[in-house]
Design an enzyme around this catalytic site. Structure first.
Site, PDB file in Angstrom:
ATOM      1  N   ASP A  35       0.820  -1.208   0.000  1.00  0.00           N
ATOM      2  CA  ASP A  35       0.000   0.000   0.000  1.00  0.00           C
ATOM      3  C   ASP A  35       0.857   1.263   0.000  1.00  0.00           C
ATOM      4  O   ASP A  35       1.375   1.662   1.048  1.00  0.00           O
ATOM      5  CB  ASP A  35      -0.898  -0.026   1.253  1.00  0.00           C
ATOM      6  CG  ASP A  35      -1.714   1.233   1.391  1.00  0.00           C
ATOM      7  OD1 ASP A  35      -2.165   1.539   2.517  1.00  0.00           O
ATOM      8  OD2 ASP A  35      -1.900   1.938   0.363  1.00  0.00           O
ATOM      9  N   SER A 199      -1.012  16.017 -11.876  1.00  0.00           N
ATOM     10  CA  SER A 199      -1.251  15.660 -13.272  1.00  0.00           C
ATOM     11  C   SER A 199      -1.603  16.929 -14.044  1.00  0.00           C
ATOM     12  O   SER A 199      -2.183  17.866 -13.495  1.00  0.00           O
ATOM     13  CB  SER A 199      -2.417  14.646 -13.353  1.00  0.00           C
ATOM     14  OG  SER A 199      -2.876  14.503 -14.699  1.00  0.00           O
TER      15      SER A 199
HETATM   16  C1  LIG Z   1      -1.580   6.637   8.429  1.00  0.00           C
HETATM   17  C2  LIG Z   1      -2.930   6.458   7.825  1.00  0.00           C
HETATM   18  C3  LIG Z   1      -2.881   6.304   6.317  1.00  0.00           C
HETATM   19  C4  LIG Z   1      -2.169   7.487   5.713  1.00  0.00           C
HETATM   20  C5  LIG Z   1      -4.284   6.127   5.709  1.00  0.00           C
HETATM   21  N1  LIG Z   1      -4.150   5.804   4.301  1.00  0.00           N
HETATM   22  C6  LIG Z   1      -5.243   5.443   3.604  1.00  0.00           C
HETATM   23  O1  LIG Z   1      -6.357   5.348   4.090  1.00  0.00           O
HETATM   24  C7  LIG Z   1      -5.044   5.134   2.145  1.00  0.00           C
HETATM   25  C8  LIG Z   1      -4.665   3.663   2.005  1.00  0.00           C
HETATM   26  O2  LIG Z   1      -4.128   3.468   0.715  1.00  0.00           O
HETATM   27  C9  LIG Z   1      -5.876   2.732   2.220  1.00  0.00           C
HETATM   28  C10 LIG Z   1      -5.369   1.291   2.139  1.00  0.00           C
HETATM   29  C11 LIG Z   1      -6.501   0.256   2.178  1.00  0.00           C
HETATM   30  C12 LIG Z   1      -7.156   0.194   3.553  1.00  0.00           C
HETATM   31  C13 LIG Z   1      -8.192  -0.932   3.646  1.00  0.00           C
HETATM   32  C14 LIG Z   1      -7.583  -2.273   3.279  1.00  0.00           C
HETATM   33  C15 LIG Z   1      -6.927  -2.251   1.923  1.00  0.00           C
HETATM   34  C16 LIG Z   1      -5.915  -1.105   1.834  1.00  0.00           C
HETATM   35  N2  LIG Z   1      -6.849   2.991   1.148  1.00  0.00           N
HETATM   36  C17 LIG Z   1      -8.123   3.345   1.436  1.00  0.00           C
HETATM   37  O3  LIG Z   1      -8.617   3.319   2.541  1.00  0.00           O
HETATM   38  C18 LIG Z   1      -8.928   3.851   0.227  1.00  0.00           C
HETATM   39  C19 LIG Z   1     -10.308   3.435   0.208  1.00  0.00           C
HETATM   40  N3  LIG Z   1     -10.458   1.965   0.247  1.00  0.00           N
HETATM   41  C20 LIG Z   1     -10.467   1.245  -0.890  1.00  0.00           C
HETATM   42  O4  LIG Z   1     -10.186   1.662  -2.002  1.00  0.00           O
HETATM   43  C21 LIG Z   1     -10.875  -0.216  -0.688  1.00  0.00           C
HETATM   44  C22 LIG Z   1      -9.637  -1.086  -0.724  1.00  0.00           C
HETATM   45  C23 LIG Z   1     -10.045  -2.470  -0.409  1.00  0.00           C
HETATM   46  C24 LIG Z   1     -10.112  -3.404  -1.427  1.00  0.00           C
HETATM   47  C25 LIG Z   1     -10.460  -4.716  -1.155  1.00  0.00           C
HETATM   48  C26 LIG Z   1     -10.762  -5.082   0.151  1.00  0.00           C
HETATM   49  C27 LIG Z   1     -10.719  -4.123   1.193  1.00  0.00           C
HETATM   50  C28 LIG Z   1     -10.357  -2.816   0.888  1.00  0.00           C
HETATM   51  N4  LIG Z   1     -11.813  -0.595  -1.753  1.00  0.00           N
HETATM   52  C29 LIG Z   1     -13.046  -0.068  -1.724  1.00  0.00           C
HETATM   53  O5  LIG Z   1     -13.354   0.798  -0.916  1.00  0.00           O
HETATM   54  N5  LIG Z   1     -13.904  -0.557  -2.624  1.00  0.00           N
HETATM   55  C30 LIG Z   1     -15.292  -0.099  -2.590  1.00  0.00           C
HETATM   56  C31 LIG Z   1     -15.899  -0.014  -3.936  1.00  0.00           C
HETATM   57  C32 LIG Z   1     -15.713  -1.343  -4.647  1.00  0.00           C
HETATM   58  N6  LIG Z   1     -16.404  -1.356  -5.898  1.00  0.00           N
HETATM   59  C33 LIG Z   1     -14.214  -1.530  -4.834  1.00  0.00           C
HETATM   60  C34 LIG Z   1     -13.552  -1.658  -3.526  1.00  0.00           C
HETATM   61  C35 LIG Z   1      -5.068   7.417   5.902  1.00  0.00           C
HETATM   62  O6  LIG Z   1      -5.093   8.284   5.056  1.00  0.00           O
HETATM   63  N7  LIG Z   1      -5.751   7.456   7.030  1.00  0.00           N
HETATM   64  C36 LIG Z   1      -6.453   8.695   7.456  1.00  0.00           C
HETATM   65  C37 LIG Z   1      -7.936   8.507   7.414  1.00  0.00           C
HETATM   66  C38 LIG Z   1      -8.637   7.951   8.433  1.00  0.00           C
HETATM   67  N8  LIG Z   1      -9.990   7.788   8.425  1.00  0.00           N
HETATM   68  C39 LIG Z   1     -10.666   8.185   7.265  1.00  0.00           C
HETATM   69  C40 LIG Z   1     -12.163   8.004   7.205  1.00  0.00           C
HETATM   70  N9  LIG Z   1     -10.028   8.696   6.198  1.00  0.00           N
HETATM   71  C41 LIG Z   1      -8.664   8.818   6.280  1.00  0.00           C
HETATM   72  N10 LIG Z   1      -7.984   9.275   5.220  1.00  0.00           N
END
Ligand SMILES: CC[C@H](C)[C@H](NC(=O)C[C@H](O)[C@H](CC1CCCCC1)NC(=O)CCNC(=O)[C@H](Cc1ccccc1)NC(=O)N1CCC(N)CC1)C(=O)NCc1cnc(C)nc1N
Length: 333
Positions: A35, A199
């Site tokens: 990630d 971009s």
């Molecule tokens: C140190 C924290 C760190 C920087 C954190 N970083 C991120 O959230 C971005 C990071 O790339 C995370 C990494 C994910 C976490 C879940 C598990 C998989 C990896 N990405 C996301 O959260 C983006 C949104 N999620 C996604 O894109 C997930 C990924 C996933 C896929 C399959 C199964 C499970 C999850 N997929 C979906 O939401 N989908 C829904 C729609 C569907 N058709 C496709 C899949 C952050 O910004 N956290 C602050 C934060 C907290 N709370 C919230 C509400 N927002 C925030 N930004």
């Protein structure tokens, strides 16, 4: 030193990509989600309550002769999709694609949220954003990439994600056979801990290129391509019977529609990455016979996210400073 590991979509919608990682002595095997949008390496563990597990591999520090608990250290993280996890911290040997990080911080989960429990294909995450946003407290730890960086021939890693096929993460080198044409580099703003870049604009199908600075992050951990409303509306207004369906969570299209390509500009030499229309359809939306669009609004997030839908169309170089300041390299493939 260099490393190379195969990464595979976890399901038929390419929702996330896992890769094999070994931790401890003797090696304990895991399938982890790499990630570039976060900076914690964490795994399900013997500390994770059994009712929060669903067949995931678990890390048992007591079975590793090289594990040492970092006493007094803990971690707690929450992600953009509302998921979260937390726990204790060990140092141990971590090997990815033949590359070994001794003394890597391994964050063992003592709790995980429901969406992690239900995702049985994934045993945890390898954070590859900048170590400045690692959540270990009171002593922040380094990512796997930062831990091994001094041993790498070049301080870079590359992502080559594919649609419904195995792709590759390489560490320390650029595989010239993995892309076509040249790599266009663009400066990275890592002030928020992400691989941030701007971009130069976008193009729907063969329409004119629209110059528009679109600032966002390159995030392998996000499934979708999340861009401003004006871009999203321009794209779906060219698709018959596309609709913004709140019950589906965004724009849907008829599943049998052929979608236009979507291109975005990178660097200042007019280079573009083109996502073929076929990759802009993420499969059944769960409501009616409509399919969920791969491009959705970044709306209220506060940043744009070039997630897997975009990264799948490119060979991406995450360069932490071979030329001084960090940069992102983009090439077609
Ligand atoms: C140190 C924290 C760190 C920087 C954190 N970083 C991120 O959230 C971005 C990071 O790339 C995370 C990494 C994910 C976490 C879940 C598990 C998989 C990896 N990405 C996301 O959260 C983006 C949104 N999620 C996604 O894109 C997930 C990924 C996933 C896929 C399959 C199964 C499970 C999850 N997929 C979906 O939401 N989908 C829904 C729609 C569907 N058709 C496709 C899949 C952050 O910004 N956290 C602050 C934060 C907290 N709370 C919230 C509400 N927002 C925030 N930004």
């Amino acid at each position: 030193a260099k490393g190379s590991v195969v990464t595979t979509p976890i399901n038929s919608e390419d929702e996330a990509y896992d890769a094999p990682v070994s931790i401890g002595t003797p090696a304990q095997p895991f399938n982890l989600d790499f990630d570039t949008g976060s900076s914690d390496l964490w795994v399900f563990s013997s500390l994770t309550p059994s009712n929060e597990r669903n067949g995931q591999n678990i890390y048992t520090a007591s079975r590793s002769s090289t594990a040492k608990q970092l006493s007094g250290e803990s971690w707690k993280i929450s992600y953009g999709d509302g998921s979260s996890s937390s726990g204790l911290v060990y140092s141990d040997v971590v090997t990815i694609g033949g590359l070994t990080a001794a003394g890597q911080a391994v964050e063992a989960a003592s709790r995980v949220s429901q969406s992690f429990t239900s995702e049985s294909a994934t045993d945890g995450l390898v954070g590859l954003a900048f170590s400045s946003i690692n959540t270990v407290s009171p002593d922040q730890q380094t990512t796997f990439f930062d831990t091994v960086k001094p041993s790498l021939a070049s301080p870079v890693f590359t992502a080559d994600l594919k649609h419904q096929a195995p792709g590759t993460y390489n560490f320390g080198f650029i595989d010239k056979s993995a892309f076509t044409g040249s790599i266009t580099y663009t400066p990275v703003d890592n002030s928020q801990g992400f691989w941030g870049f701007t971009s130069t604009g976008f193009q729907v199908g063969n329409n004119d290129f629209q110059q528009e600075s679109i600032t966002g992050i390159a995030d392998t951990g996000t499934t979708l391509l999340l861009l401003p409303d004006d871009v999203v509306n321009a794209y779906y207004s060219s698709v018959n019977n596309a609709q913004n369906d709140q019950s589906a969570g965004g724009f849907t299209v008829p599943c049998d529609t052929s979608l236009p390509d979507f291109s975005f500009g990178v660097g200042n030499n007019g280079a573009m990455i083109t996502i073929p229309g076929s990759l802009m359809n993420l499969g059944p939306s769960g409501s009616g016979n409509s399919c969920f669009g791969g491009l959705q609004s970044s709306g209220t997030i506060g940043t744009n996210i070039f997630g897997d839908v975009a990264l799948k169309a490119a060979f991406v170089v995450f360069d932490s400073g071979s030329q001084g300041q960090p940069q992102l390299g983009w090439a077609s493939k």
